[in-house]
Scaffold this motif. Structure first.
Motif, PDB file in Angstrom:
ATOM      1  N   MET A   1       0.822  -1.211   0.000  1.00 45.28           N
ATOM      2  CA  MET A   1       0.000   0.000   0.000  1.00 45.28           C
ATOM      3  C   MET A   1       0.860   1.267   0.000  1.00 45.28           C
ATOM      4  SD  MET A   1      -1.814   0.336   3.702  1.00 45.28           S
ATOM      5  CE  MET A   1      -0.952   1.020   5.096  1.00 45.28           C
ATOM      6  N   HIS A   2       2.153   1.121   0.253  1.00 48.49           N
ATOM      7  CA  HIS A   2       3.053   2.277   0.273  1.00 48.49           C
ATOM      8  C   HIS A   2       3.809   2.475  -1.045  1.00 48.49           C
ATOM      9  CE1 HIS A   2       2.538   3.090   4.560  1.00 48.49           C
ATOM     10  NE2 HIS A   2       2.391   1.788   4.654  1.00 48.49           N
ATOM     11  N   GLU A   3       3.634   1.559  -1.983  1.00 55.88           N
ATOM     12  CA  GLU A   3       4.359   1.650  -3.250  1.00 55.88           C
ATOM     13  C   GLU A   3       4.028   2.950  -3.964  1.00 55.88           C
ATOM     14  OE1 GLU A   3       3.398  -1.882  -5.422  1.00 55.88           O
ATOM     15  OE2 GLU A   3       4.715  -3.134  -4.190  1.00 55.88           O
ATOM     16  N   GLY A   4       5.065   3.641  -4.401  1.00 56.85           N
ATOM     17  CA  GLY A   4       4.894   4.866  -5.168  1.00 56.85           C
ATOM     18  C   GLY A   4       4.615   6.103  -4.323  1.00 56.85           C
ATOM     19  N   LEU A   5       4.614   5.959  -3.003  1.00 56.57           N
ATOM     20  CA  LEU A   5       4.343   7.105  -2.140  1.00 56.57           C
ATOM     21  C   LEU A   5       5.645   7.701  -1.628  1.00 56.57           C
ATOM     22  CD1 LEU A   5       1.420   5.731   0.068  1.00 56.57           C
ATOM     23  CD2 LEU A   5       1.266   7.063  -2.042  1.00 56.57           C
ATOM     24  N   SER A   6       5.633   8.998  -1.427  1.00 53.02           N
ATOM     25  CA  SER A   6       6.776   9.648  -0.786  1.00 53.02           C
ATOM     26  C   SER A   6       6.759   9.279   0.700  1.00 53.02           C
ATOM     27  CB  SER A   6       6.673  11.164  -0.933  1.00 53.02           C
ATOM     28  OG  SER A   6       5.579  11.664  -0.161  1.00 53.02           O
ATOM     29  N   ASP A   7       7.830   9.594   1.410  1.00 50.03           N
ATOM     30  CA  ASP A   7       7.869   9.324   2.851  1.00 50.03           C
ATOM     31  C   ASP A   7       6.725  10.042   3.570  1.00 50.03           C
ATOM     32  OD1 ASP A   7      10.077   7.723   2.524  1.00 50.03           O
ATOM     33  OD2 ASP A   7      11.514   9.196   3.291  1.00 50.03           O
ATOM     34  N   ALA A   8       6.479  11.290   3.201  1.00 50.23           N
ATOM     35  CA  ALA A   8       5.409  12.060   3.840  1.00 50.23           C
ATOM     36  C   ALA A   8       4.040  11.450   3.546  1.00 50.23           C
ATOM     37  CB  ALA A   8       5.455  13.518   3.388  1.00 50.23           C
ATOM     38  N   GLU A   9       3.815  11.031   2.311  1.00 55.13           N
ATOM     39  CA  GLU A   9       2.542  10.400   1.953  1.00 55.13           C
ATOM     40  C   GLU A   9       2.368   9.074   2.691  1.00 55.13           C
ATOM     41  OE1 GLU A   9       2.003  11.954  -2.652  1.00 55.13           O
ATOM     42  OE2 GLU A   9       3.338  10.259  -2.231  1.00 55.13           O
ATOM     43  N   SER A  10       3.455   8.324   2.830  1.00 54.54           N
ATOM     44  CA  SER A  10       3.413   7.050   3.531  1.00 54.54           C
ATOM     45  C   SER A  10       3.061   7.255   5.002  1.00 54.54           C
ATOM     46  CB  SER A  10       4.762   6.344   3.394  1.00 54.54           C
ATOM     47  OG  SER A  10       4.737   5.083   3.998  1.00 54.54           O
ATOM     48  N   LEU A  11       3.652   8.272   5.631  1.00 55.39           N
ATOM     49  CA  LEU A  11       3.328   8.562   7.032  1.00 55.39           C
ATOM     50  C   LEU A  11       1.877   8.977   7.195  1.00 55.39           C
ATOM     51  CD1 LEU A  11       6.559  10.415   8.218  1.00 55.39           C
ATOM     52  CD2 LEU A  11       5.733   8.161   8.944  1.00 55.39           C
ATOM     53  N   ARG A  12       1.359   9.766   6.263  1.00 58.04           N
ATOM     54  CA  ARG A  12      -0.058  10.154   6.317  1.00 58.04           C
ATOM     55  C   ARG A  12      -0.959   8.931   6.160  1.00 58.04           C
ATOM     56  NH1 ARG A  12       1.885  14.752   3.628  1.00 58.04           N
ATOM     57  NH2 ARG A  12       1.317  13.935   1.585  1.00 58.04           N
ATOM     58  N   LEU A  13      -0.563   8.019   5.280  1.00 61.67           N
ATOM     59  CA  LEU A  13      -1.334   6.796   5.086  1.00 61.67           C
ATOM     60  C   LEU A  13      -1.366   5.963   6.366  1.00 61.67           C
ATOM     61  CD1 LEU A  13      -2.881   4.793   3.322  1.00 61.67           C
ATOM     62  CD2 LEU A  13      -0.677   3.976   2.466  1.00 61.67           C
ATOM     63  N   TRP A  14      -0.210   5.790   7.008  1.00 62.12           N
ATOM     64  CA  TRP A  14      -0.161   5.052   8.279  1.00 62.12           C
ATOM     65  C   TRP A  14      -1.060   5.717   9.314  1.00 62.12           C
ATOM     66  CZ3 TRP A  14       0.744   0.322   8.659  1.00 62.12           C
ATOM     67  CH2 TRP A  14       1.832  -0.321   8.071  1.00 62.12           C
ATOM     68  N   SER A  15      -1.017   7.042   9.365  1.00 60.68           N
ATOM     69  CA  SER A  15      -1.835   7.773  10.335  1.00 60.68           C
ATOM     70  C   SER A  15      -3.319   7.560  10.075  1.00 60.68           C
ATOM     71  CB  SER A  15      -1.505   9.266  10.301  1.00 60.68           C
ATOM     72  OG  SER A  15      -0.175   9.483  10.690  1.00 60.68           O
ATOM     73  N   ARG A  16      -3.729   7.651   8.812  1.00 65.67           N
ATOM     74  CA  ARG A  16      -5.140   7.432   8.475  1.00 65.67           C
ATOM     75  C   ARG A  16      -5.575   6.013   8.832  1.00 65.67           C
ATOM     76  NH1 ARG A  16      -3.733  10.247   3.813  1.00 65.67           N
ATOM     77  NH2 ARG A  16      -3.790   8.369   2.546  1.00 65.67           N
ATOM     78  N   LEU A  17      -4.732   5.037   8.504  1.00 62.33           N
ATOM     79  CA  LEU A  17      -5.062   3.655   8.825  1.00 62.33           C
ATOM     80  C   LEU A  17      -5.183   3.470  10.332  1.00 62.33           C
ATOM     81  CD1 LEU A  17      -5.552   0.725   7.980  1.00 62.33           C
ATOM     82  CD2 LEU A  17      -3.066   0.403   7.964  1.00 62.33           C
ATOM     83  N   ALA A  18      -4.247   4.034  11.084  1.00 62.39           N
ATOM     84  CA  ALA A  18      -4.296   3.918  12.544  1.00 62.39           C
ATOM     85  C   ALA A  18      -5.572   4.533  13.097  1.00 62.39           C
ATOM     86  CB  ALA A  18      -3.067   4.579  13.166  1.00 62.39           C
ATOM     87  N   LEU A  19      -5.951   5.710  12.617  1.00 54.98           N
ATOM     88  CA  LEU A  19      -7.165   6.355  13.115  1.00 54.98           C
ATOM     89  C   LEU A  19      -8.422   5.564  12.761  1.00 54.98           C
ATOM     90  CD1 LEU A  19      -6.269  10.071  12.413  1.00 54.98           C
ATOM     91  CD2 LEU A  19      -6.456   8.959  14.649  1.00 54.98           C
ATOM     92  N   ILE A  20      -8.460   4.979  11.582  1.00 56.77           N
ATOM     93  CA  ILE A  20      -9.598   4.141  11.189  1.00 56.77           C
ATOM     94  C   ILE A  20      -9.701   2.930  12.120  1.00 56.77           C
ATOM     95  CG2 ILE A  20     -10.437   2.565   9.381  1.00 56.77           C
ATOM     96  CD1 ILE A  20      -9.268   4.642   7.344  1.00 56.77           C
ATOM     97  N   LEU A  21      -8.570   2.285  12.388  1.00 59.11           N
ATOM     98  CA  LEU A  21      -8.585   1.108  13.259  1.00 59.11           C
ATOM     99  C   LEU A  21      -8.893   1.476  14.708  1.00 59.11           C
ATOM    100  CD1 LEU A  21      -5.604  -0.853  11.700  1.00 59.11           C
ATOM    101  CD2 LEU A  21      -8.048  -1.350  11.479  1.00 59.11           C
ATOM    102  N   ILE A  22      -8.372   2.607  15.182  1.00 59.89           N
ATOM    103  CA  ILE A  22      -8.685   3.083  16.536  1.00 59.89           C
ATOM    104  C   ILE A  22     -10.181   3.331  16.667  1.00 59.89           C
ATOM    105  CG2 ILE A  22      -8.451   5.071  18.088  1.00 59.89           C
ATOM    106  CD1 ILE A  22      -5.474   5.182  17.134  1.00 59.89           C
ATOM    107  N   ASN A  23     -10.766   3.953  15.669  1.00 64.85           N
ATOM    108  CA  ASN A  23     -12.205   4.191  15.697  1.00 64.85           C
ATOM    109  C   ASN A  23     -12.962   2.863  15.738  1.00 64.85           C
ATOM    110  OD1 ASN A  23     -14.565   6.066  15.369  1.00 64.85           O
ATOM    111  ND2 ASN A  23     -14.840   4.780  13.565  1.00 64.85           N
ATOM    112  N   HIS A  24     -12.494   1.887  14.972  1.00 62.13           N
ATOM    113  CA  HIS A  24     -13.145   0.578  14.952  1.00 62.13           C
ATOM    114  C   HIS A  24     -13.053  -0.098  16.328  1.00 62.13           C
ATOM    115  CE1 HIS A  24     -14.552  -3.286  13.539  1.00 62.13           C
ATOM    116  NE2 HIS A  24     -13.488  -3.835  14.107  1.00 62.13           N
TER     117      HIS A  24
END
Length: 63
Positions: A23-46
């Motif tokens: 899921m991180h392929e083709g993403l910059s480091d900053a984009e990858s960190l934002r993706l991890w953050s979004r995933l974490a928040l989605i799972l925390i909400n769940h």
């Protein structure tokens, strides 16, 4: 109140790990960190349990 489960509780975990890596392929480091953050928040909400989430944060943070 549920407790944090740190024992293996997932089938096909290697496949899921590969999906997480891909899921991180083709993403910059900053984009990858934002993706991890979004995933974490989605799972925390769940999870929906602050104590379990705080236990997970403590378990994940390196000593």
């Amino acid at each position: 109140m549920p407790a944090l489960n740190l024992t293996l509780n997932l089938s096909q975990h290697d496949d899921l790990y590969d999906q997480l890596v891909r899921m991180h392929e083709g993403l910059s480091d900053a984009e990858s960190l934002r993706l991890w953050s979004r995933l974490a928040l989605i799972l925390i909400n769940h999870i929906g349990d602050r104590q379990v989430t705080e236990e997970a944060i403590a378990a994940a943070r390196p000593l």
